[in-house]
Design an enzyme around this catalytic site. Structure first.
Site, PDB file in Angstrom:
ATOM      1  N   HIS A 215      30.659  44.300  49.520  1.00 40.43           N
ATOM      2  CA  HIS A 215      32.080  43.910  49.460  1.00 40.43           C
ATOM      3  C   HIS A 215      32.392  43.088  48.205  1.00 40.43           C
ATOM      4  CE1 HIS A 215      31.488  40.043  52.101  1.00 40.43           C
ATOM      5  NE2 HIS A 215      31.344  39.756  50.849  1.00 40.43           N
TER       6      HIS A 215
ATOM      7  N   GLU B  61      35.952  45.133  52.283  1.00 35.79           N
ATOM      8  CA  GLU B  61      34.744  45.674  52.901  1.00 35.79           C
ATOM      9  C   GLU B  61      34.577  47.136  52.472  1.00 35.79           C
ATOM     10  OE1 GLU B  61      32.858  43.580  54.084  1.00 35.79           O
ATOM     11  OE2 GLU B  61      33.675  42.310  55.672  1.00 35.79           O
TER      12      GLU B  61
HETATM   13  C1  F6R Z   1      33.984  35.057  47.905  1.00 37.49           C
HETATM   14  C2  F6R Z   1      33.939  36.482  47.997  1.00 37.49           C
HETATM   15  C3  F6R Z   1      32.756  37.240  48.472  1.00 37.49           C
HETATM   16  C4  F6R Z   1      31.428  36.718  47.930  1.00 37.49           C
HETATM   17  C5  F6R Z   1      30.261  37.504  48.494  1.00 37.49           C
HETATM   18  C6  F6R Z   1      28.927  36.989  48.003  1.00 37.49           C
HETATM   19  O1  F6R Z   1      35.216  34.617  47.373  1.00 37.49           O
HETATM   20  O2  F6R Z   1      34.929  37.060  47.711  1.00 37.49           O
HETATM   21  O3  F6R Z   1      32.908  38.588  48.103  1.00 37.49           O
HETATM   22  O4  F6R Z   1      31.429  36.819  46.537  1.00 37.49           O
HETATM   23  O5  F6R Z   1      30.301  37.455  49.885  1.00 37.49           O
HETATM   24  O6  F6R Z   1      28.750  35.701  48.479  1.00 37.49           O
HETATM   25  P1  F6R Z   1      27.485  34.827  48.061  1.00 37.49           P
HETATM   26  O7  F6R Z   1      27.685  34.471  46.626  1.00 37.49           O
HETATM   27  O8  F6R Z   1      27.528  33.641  48.958  1.00 37.49           O
HETATM   28  O9  F6R Z   1      26.276  35.682  48.251  1.00 37.49           O
END
Ligand code: F6R
Length: 212
Positions: free
Chosen positions: A134, A139
């Site tokens: 995503h 999604e």
């Molecule tokens: C956050 C967002 C999400 C995150 C993704 C990865 O604003 O839009 O798409 O970038 O869930 O999250 P991390 O960096 O925590 O693995």
């Protein structure tokens, strides 16, 4: 497209922060699209350091962001607004009138889209990537034409964000969220920096990107 593979999380964070700083030096009132999650934390830390030690100014920068959990208020410590303020915006010289974060309550997706249009788009959008691929909270199978909209989060996303890093468990993660659309990102962001890395250095995110 430029693919940069850095040796570790710190180097990745520094490199991405330098790209954002370069954008602001060329155009101080750039529209910067912020992202949340674990991955960009190091970038924000580096930008704060550059602000304090090197005089990097964000005074004229305009800020938008990708997403927010539906129903959460800005002072909820799990909200993305809280994250962005406490981990970044509160530590730089951002002008409050230029900060336009997605709200979990009373949010109007169409209005947000119009705001982005009124800016002439986003000069630089920062993106992370979820373990199911995503982008923002778009999604898998979201239309590439989608604009800012409300979504039902996938169970995988709830599990990932309910792993103790953010929420205690998947059940604590809100069911729904608002996100900038894929079409918004594709058509209105002039530059995108997609970061895939983790502090633990497992290389998991990079492998995910290679598989996509
Ligand atoms: C956050 C967002 C999400 C995150 C993704 C990865 O604003 O839009 O798409 O970038 O869930 O999250 P991390 O960096 O925590 O693995």
């Amino acid at each position: 497209m430029l693919l940069v593979v850095e040796a570790n999380y710190e180097n990745m964070s520094r490199r991405a922060a330098q790209m954002i700083a370069a954008q602001l030096r060329v155009k101080p009132n750039s529209v910067i699209g912020l992202a949340t999650g674990s991955t960009p934390e190091g970038i924000y830390e580096e930008l704060i350091r550059m602000h304090r030690e090197e005089g990097l100014s964000f005074k004229q920068a305009r800020f938008v962001n990708l997403d927010e959990y539906k129903g959460l208020s800005p002072d909820d410590s799990q909200s993305y607004q809280y994250f962005l303020r406490t981990k970044f915006l509160d530590h730089i010289d951002a002008d409050e009138k230029n900060v336009h974060l997605v709200k979990g309550r009373g949010f109007q997706p169409d209005e947000y889209e119009r705001l982005i249009n009124s800016f002439g788009g986003i000069d630089l959008q920062l993106l992370g990537i979820g373990s199911n691929g995503h982008l923002g909270f778009n999604e898998p199978n979201t239309s590439s034409k989608s604009l800012t909209h409300e979504v039902k989060l996938h169970q995988k996303t709830k599990q990932d964000n309910g792993d103790g890093r953010f929420f205690k468990s998947a059940d604590d993660v809100p069911e729904r969220a608002y996100t900038m659309g894929l079409g918004t990102i594709i058509n209105k962001a002039k530059k995108v920096i997609l970061v895939a890395g983790d502090r633990a250095g497992t290389g998991k995110k990079l492998r995910l990107l290679q598989e996509l």
